[in-house]
Each structure stands twice: as C-alpha cells, then as structure tokens.
Enzyme design. Structure first.
Site, short mmCIF file in Angstrom:
data_model
loop_
_atom_site.label_atom_id
_atom_site.label_comp_id
_atom_site.label_asym_id
_atom_site.label_seq_id
_atom_site.Cartn_x
_atom_site.Cartn_y
_atom_site.Cartn_z
N ASP A 100 -33.62 91.52 -29.98
CA ASP A 100 -33.42 91.35 -31.41
C ASP A 100 -33.72 89.90 -31.73
O ASP A 100 -32.97 89.00 -31.34
CB ASP A 100 -31.97 91.70 -31.77
CG ASP A 100 -31.65 91.47 -33.24
OD1 ASP A 100 -32.52 91.01 -33.99
OD2 ASP A 100 -30.50 91.77 -33.63
N TYR A 120 -41.37 88.46 -49.66
CA TYR A 120 -42.26 88.60 -48.50
C TYR A 120 -43.27 87.46 -48.46
O TYR A 120 -43.50 86.84 -47.41
CB TYR A 120 -42.97 89.95 -48.57
CG TYR A 120 -43.89 90.22 -47.41
CD1 TYR A 120 -43.38 90.46 -46.13
CD2 TYR A 120 -45.27 90.23 -47.57
CE1 TYR A 120 -44.22 90.71 -45.05
CE2 TYR A 120 -46.12 90.47 -46.51
CZ TYR A 120 -45.59 90.71 -45.26
OH TYR A 120 -46.43 90.95 -44.20
#
Length: 251
Positions: A53, A145
């Site tokens: 992760d 984004y």
C-alpha cells in the site's frame, strides 16, 4: 530489443492491472525480473507480486526490502500507482484532496526513498513516473486529478536534478486517455456511455483511446539503456493531444 533488461530487476507499483500490468509485462518481455507492488498483487508468472500500500510507509519499506531480498538488487522503479478524481475545484472535500495527493504524489516519494539505497548501487538505475496529459493541458472536471499530476511532473524534474549525479535517471510518461478498467468504470457510470466514449476519442488527434501497451513501450524506453541521455523529461503518449492543433473537420 528483447534482452535489453537482462540481469536487471524492476519494481512496478500498481502493476496488477491497466498501465502498470502492461508495463510489467513489457519489462519482463525485455528480460527484466519484475516485482509487482500492489494492494492486490495477484499476477501470473513470470511476474512476482508483493503486497504493498503506497500510502503506508511501513508497507512500502517492507515490500521494497522484500524485492531486494528476493532478487538481490533493484535497478528500475516504475511509480505507477495512482487514482483518479472528477469534478471542479469545488466538488471534492478536503479529505478527498488529501487522499488523492497521498496516493498519487506522496506515494511516489515513499517508494522512491525506500528504493534509493538499491538504485544507488545499480549501474543502470532509472525511475519512471506515470504522470498524465492532465499535468500540461487544462481538462474540464479534472481539477483535483490535474493538480496531483502537475505535482508529479514537478516532482519528476526535481528528482531528476537531485539524483542524476548519483547515476539515477528520472523521467515520466504523460498518457492521454488510456483504455483501462478505470476509464471503463467512468464510462459505465456516465449518462451516455457511447457519447462519452466518442468524445474521449475525438479529443485525441489520432481519433482513438491510447492503449496500455503503447504507454508501456514508452515506459520501457525511458527505463532502458537506449535512453541513457534522457533525463527529467515528460514523454507524451497521447495521440498528439499535447502538441497538435488540428482544424475542425469540414462537414
């Protein structure tokens, strides 16, 4: 050039699907031993999966050390793990801004700093970050984004300056709209999926979505020996979207 990565070990984050999987397969095809770091690292031979992760420093350090223990070295890092986001600057809460930046930007920092001790010992060290056309072109409904990918572009250049004299080259790829599972999910949720797909195709001058394999080929070029004098650049893989201004088609 099916053997230009012989003897080298590559790490690809987010490598279990989409662009990451295509890059992992391409590097493997060219001779690298490839470690895929992903939260769901189910990959087929000859790729090797490691649970990771990138928002958790301990997870990152454990995975990178595991790759080095398994293969004895790390030569290439492809920082590909990332998530998308939609909306204007007003459409996402603070928590979502922090989540996207944590994964898309800080994740690159975590993986890179864990890999640096190994890269410094490599005679062929290279880092390739997955950026986006959104870093250099203003796209509607992509404020968060775009901001995160603009940061990736700036980070790429800063990393390149910091590490070139250590023999570590750093570059990034700037894909356009790529035909990936994430895009398929966006299209499925759109009110008019066919119309949205047509619009995405039309905004790229070559008239179609980019393939993951095309981006993977660019990643392999930037990571490989043929690009030994290429440092601190963004390589567009966008069907001409970044640089071309075509006249409208006459009806």
């Amino acid at each position: 050039m099916s053997d230009d990565f012989d003897g080298l070990v590559a790490v690809v984050t987010g490598g279990a699907s989409g662009i990451g999987l295509a890059a992992a397969r391409e590097l493997s095809r060219r001779g690298a031993q490839v470690a895929v770091l992903d939260v769901r690292p189910e990959v087929a031979d000859p790729l090797t999966g490691f649970a990771c992760d990138v928002t958790d420093d301990s997870s990152v350090r454990t995975a990178v050390a595991g790759v080095a223990d398994r293969f004895g070295r790390i030569d290439v890092v492809v920082n590909n793990a990332g998530i998308g986001a939609q909306g204007t600057v007003a459409d996402n809460a603070d928590a979502e801004w922090l989540r996207v930046f944590d994964l898309n930007v800080v994740g690159i920092a975590r993986v890179t700093r864990a890999a640096l001790p190994y890269l410094r010992r490599s005679p062929s060290a290279a880092i390739v970050n997955t950026c986006s056309i959104a870093a250099t072109a203003g796209l509607p409904q992509r404020a968060l984004y775009s901001a995160s990918k603009g940061a990736v572009l700036a980070l790429t250049r800063a990393m390149a300056a910091d590490h070139i004299r250590e023999g570590i080259r750093v570059n990034c790829v700037n894909p356009g709209t790529v035909d990936t599972p994430w895009i398929e999910r966006l299209l499925a949720a759109a009110p008019d999926p066919d119309g949205e797909r047509a619009a995405l195709r039309a905004r790229q001058p070559h008239g179609r979505l980019v393939t993951a394999e095309e981006v993977a080929a660019a990643v392999a070029y930037l990571a490989g020996p043929a690009s030994g004098s290429t440092v601190g650049v963004e390589l567009p893989v966008d069907g001409g979207m970044a640089g071309l201004r075509l006249r409208p088609v006459s009806s």
